[in-house]
Scaffold this motif. Structure first.
Motif, PDB file in Angstrom:
ATOM      1  N   GLY A  37       3.952   5.313   1.231  1.00  0.00           N
ATOM      2  CA  GLY A  37       2.948   5.031   2.259  1.00  0.00           C
ATOM      3  C   GLY A  37       2.348   3.654   2.009  1.00  0.00           C
ATOM      4  O   GLY A  37       2.612   3.020   0.977  1.00  0.00           O
ATOM      5  N   SER A  38       1.534   3.202   2.927  1.00  0.00           N
ATOM      6  CA  SER A  38       0.973   1.854   2.797  1.00  0.00           C
ATOM      7  C   SER A  38      -0.266   1.825   1.895  1.00  0.00           C
ATOM      8  O   SER A  38      -0.586   0.784   1.313  1.00  0.00           O
ATOM      9  CB  SER A  38       0.631   1.298   4.175  1.00  0.00           C
ATOM     10  N   SER A  39      -0.949   2.962   1.757  1.00  0.00           N
ATOM     11  CA  SER A  39      -2.220   2.956   1.008  1.00  0.00           C
ATOM     12  C   SER A  39      -2.105   2.419  -0.421  1.00  0.00           C
ATOM     13  O   SER A  39      -2.966   1.648  -0.838  1.00  0.00           O
ATOM     14  CB  SER A  39      -2.827   4.360   0.989  1.00  0.00           C
ATOM     15  N   ASP A  67       7.589  12.802  -3.135  1.00  0.00           N
ATOM     16  CA  ASP A  67       8.330  13.414  -2.034  1.00  0.00           C
ATOM     17  C   ASP A  67       9.512  12.548  -1.625  1.00  0.00           C
ATOM     18  O   ASP A  67       9.645  11.411  -2.089  1.00  0.00           O
ATOM     19  CB  ASP A  67       7.401  13.676  -0.836  1.00  0.00           C
ATOM     20  N   TYR A  80      12.530   7.366   0.413  1.00  0.00           N
ATOM     21  CA  TYR A  80      11.391   7.079  -0.466  1.00  0.00           C
ATOM     22  C   TYR A  80      11.841   6.507  -1.805  1.00  0.00           C
ATOM     23  O   TYR A  80      11.120   5.755  -2.440  1.00  0.00           O
ATOM     24  CB  TYR A  80      10.525   8.330  -0.634  1.00  0.00           C
ATOM     25  N   GLY A 132      -2.167   8.998  -1.660  1.00  0.00           N
ATOM     26  CA  GLY A 132      -2.762   8.593  -0.391  1.00  0.00           C
ATOM     27  C   GLY A 132      -3.087   9.877   0.353  1.00  0.00           C
ATOM     28  O   GLY A 132      -2.936  10.978  -0.182  1.00  0.00           O
ATOM     29  N   VAL A 133      -3.504   9.744   1.588  1.00  0.00           N
ATOM     30  CA  VAL A 133      -3.739  10.936   2.412  1.00  0.00           C
ATOM     31  C   VAL A 133      -3.296  10.613   3.834  1.00  0.00           C
ATOM     32  O   VAL A 133      -3.486   9.479   4.309  1.00  0.00           O
ATOM     33  CB  VAL A 133      -5.226  11.370   2.334  1.00  0.00           C
ATOM     34  N   HIS A 138      -2.794  15.504   5.118  1.00  0.00           N
ATOM     35  CA  HIS A 138      -1.733  15.931   4.196  1.00  0.00           C
ATOM     36  C   HIS A 138      -1.732  15.076   2.930  1.00  0.00           C
ATOM     37  O   HIS A 138      -2.091  13.895   2.967  1.00  0.00           O
ATOM     38  CB  HIS A 138      -0.367  15.965   4.876  1.00  0.00           C
ATOM     39  N   ALA A 140       0.975  14.107  -0.305  1.00  0.00           N
ATOM     40  CA  ALA A 140       2.443  14.070  -0.391  1.00  0.00           C
ATOM     41  C   ALA A 140       2.936  14.409   1.012  1.00  0.00           C
ATOM     42  O   ALA A 140       2.490  13.792   1.977  1.00  0.00           O
ATOM     43  CB  ALA A 140       2.967  14.991  -1.471  1.00  0.00           C
ATOM     44  N   PHE A 141       3.790  15.421   1.164  1.00  0.00           N
ATOM     45  CA  PHE A 141       4.168  15.836   2.526  1.00  0.00           C
ATOM     46  C   PHE A 141       3.721  17.275   2.757  1.00  0.00           C
ATOM     47  O   PHE A 141       4.364  18.022   3.497  1.00  0.00           O
ATOM     48  CB  PHE A 141       5.675  15.672   2.740  1.00  0.00           C
ATOM     49  N   ASN A 165       4.779   7.693  10.798  1.00  0.00           N
ATOM     50  CA  ASN A 165       5.783   7.030   9.965  1.00  0.00           C
ATOM     51  C   ASN A 165       6.867   6.325  10.780  1.00  0.00           C
ATOM     52  O   ASN A 165       7.698   5.616  10.209  1.00  0.00           O
ATOM     53  CB  ASN A 165       6.405   8.036   8.989  1.00  0.00           C
ATOM     54  N   ARG A 167       6.612   3.840  12.443  1.00  0.00           N
ATOM     55  CA  ARG A 167       6.496   2.381  12.325  1.00  0.00           C
ATOM     56  C   ARG A 167       7.452   1.820  11.275  1.00  0.00           C
ATOM     57  O   ARG A 167       7.817   0.643  11.327  1.00  0.00           O
ATOM     58  CB  ARG A 167       5.047   1.981  11.999  1.00  0.00           C
ATOM     59  N   LYS A 203      -8.448   7.042   8.513  1.00  0.00           N
ATOM     60  CA  LYS A 203      -8.465   8.034   7.428  1.00  0.00           C
ATOM     61  C   LYS A 203      -9.833   8.709   7.281  1.00  0.00           C
ATOM     62  O   LYS A 203     -10.000   9.608   6.450  1.00  0.00           O
ATOM     63  CB  LYS A 203      -8.085   7.375   6.094  1.00  0.00           C
TER      64      LYS A 203
HETATM   65  C1  GLP Z   1       3.321   9.795   3.934  1.00  0.00           C
HETATM   66  C2  GLP Z   1       3.464  10.127   2.461  1.00  0.00           C
HETATM   67  C3  GLP Z   1       2.123  10.402   1.811  1.00  0.00           C
HETATM   68  C4  GLP Z   1       1.125   9.336   2.213  1.00  0.00           C
HETATM   69  C5  GLP Z   1       0.941   9.364   3.702  1.00  0.00           C
HETATM   70  C6  GLP Z   1      -0.072   8.345   4.188  1.00  0.00           C
HETATM   71  O1  GLP Z   1       3.387  10.885   4.768  1.00  0.00           O
HETATM   72  N1  GLP Z   1       4.329  11.240   2.237  1.00  0.00           N
HETATM   73  O2  GLP Z   1       2.282  10.438   0.398  1.00  0.00           O
HETATM   74  O3  GLP Z   1      -0.093   9.540   1.563  1.00  0.00           O
HETATM   75  O4  GLP Z   1       2.183   9.067   4.295  1.00  0.00           O
HETATM   76  O5  GLP Z   1       0.556   7.115   4.362  1.00  0.00           O
HETATM   77  P1  GLP Z   1      -0.206   5.749   4.554  1.00  0.00           P
HETATM   78  O6  GLP Z   1      -0.772   5.411   3.220  1.00  0.00           O
HETATM   79  O7  GLP Z   1       0.850   4.785   4.980  1.00  0.00           O
HETATM   80  O8  GLP Z   1      -1.235   5.967   5.585  1.00  0.00           O
END
Ligand code: GLP
Length: 261
Positions: A37-39, A67, A80, A132-133, A138, A140-141, A165, A167, A203
């Motif tokens: 993820g980008s976080s 994941d 991933y 991240g979230v 969620h 992870a997934f 996702n 993007r 978020k």
């Molecule tokens: C995905 C990953 C998560 C991540 C989430 C948020 O679904 N499986 O681990 O926390 O995206 O992604 P982002 O940080 O890009 O908003």
């Protein structure tokens, strides 16, 4: 739960890197849990800068991913495994052979999940899990309605997560896999320490439920309330729906220095 509200995404990256730096100084062969993820990208970039500056080394560390998509061919740039190489492993001095992930291409998914759980245990467990979230809460997934007692398993992604996702897949929703393997919520809660990073207004609702909401499978991040050592590091936008902002700031500003990270 320790909640740290910073002024910027850069500060989120700095503080989360501080937590990992402190761990590496204490335990150079630490086992890190790494998120995609980008976080966490800013955190990984900061770790890369600290490695380049000779402040830290991950040469003896190992990492376990949270994941993996199911159905992407090995080496796909959005698997991933590839993403974690791009955003994390390729930026620090970790041995790529010590970066582990669930095998989303396995012909025997249940065995791959069991093997992954076993590998984490055999490594001695995760010392620090970076999380991240998702906008729907969620981790992870583990999508909303995931069992709070879940272990590594196959999950169906929600349409919202696939949209979020898409993007990374040129905006093409159909190109985003429908399934994934993910550490379960109970697996994640076995990490000795958890650091969750989140930035941006998208978020804010998920963070509100994670930190202050009722414990519920509808907001999987709320399960972190069961863990004794969680730090949530936010920018002001991600923290904008929290009720106890003043209290969190007071706690952080008055944190005894002996507590360290
Ligand atoms: C995905 C990953 C998560 C991540 C989430 C948020 O679904 N499986 O681990 O926390 O995206 O992604 P982002 O940080 O890009 O908003």
């Amino acid at each position: 739960m320790q909640v740290v509200i910073t002024e910027s995404a850069d500060e989120v990256a700095d503080l989360s890197a501080d937590a990992i730096e402190a761990l590496l100084h204490r335990k150079p062969d630490a086992i890190l849990g790494v998120a995609t993820g980008s976080s966490p990208v800013g955190t990984y970039d900061e770790l890369g800068r600290r490695v380049a500056a000779g402040k830290i080394s991950l040469a003896r560390a190992s990492a376990f991913m949270l994941d993996e998509y199911v159905g992407l061919p090995a080496g796909h740039r959005e698997s991933y495994r590839s993403v974690i190489q791009q955003i994390f492993a390729g930026k620090v001095d970790i041995d790529p052979d010590r970066v582990h992930g669930p095998d989303g291409a396995s012909a025997d998914i249940p065995s791959a999940c069991t093997a992954y759980e076993q590998a984490i245990v055999e490594a001695g467990g995760i010392d620090l899990q970076l999380l991240g979230v998702g906008s729907d809460g969620h981790i992870a997934f583990n999508e909303p309605s995931s069992s709070l007692g879940s272990r590594t398993r196959i999950k169906t992604l929600t349409r919202q997560t696939r949209l979020d996702n898409s993007r990374f897949f040129g905006g093409d929703l159909d190109a985003v896999p429908t399934h994934c393997l993910t550490q379960g919520i109970a697996t994640i809660l076995e990490a000795r320490r958890i650091v969750l990073v989140a930035t941006g207004r998208s978020k804010a609702e998920a963070i509100h439920h994670t930190v202050e909401g009722a414990l519920s499978a509808m907001w999987p991040g709320s399960a972190l309330q069961l863990h004794p050592d969680v730090t949530v590091i936010l920018d002001t936008a991600a923290g904008s729906r929290l009720q106890l902002v003043d209290y969190y700031r007071e706690v952080w500003n008055n944190k005894p220095s002996w507590q360290g990270w």
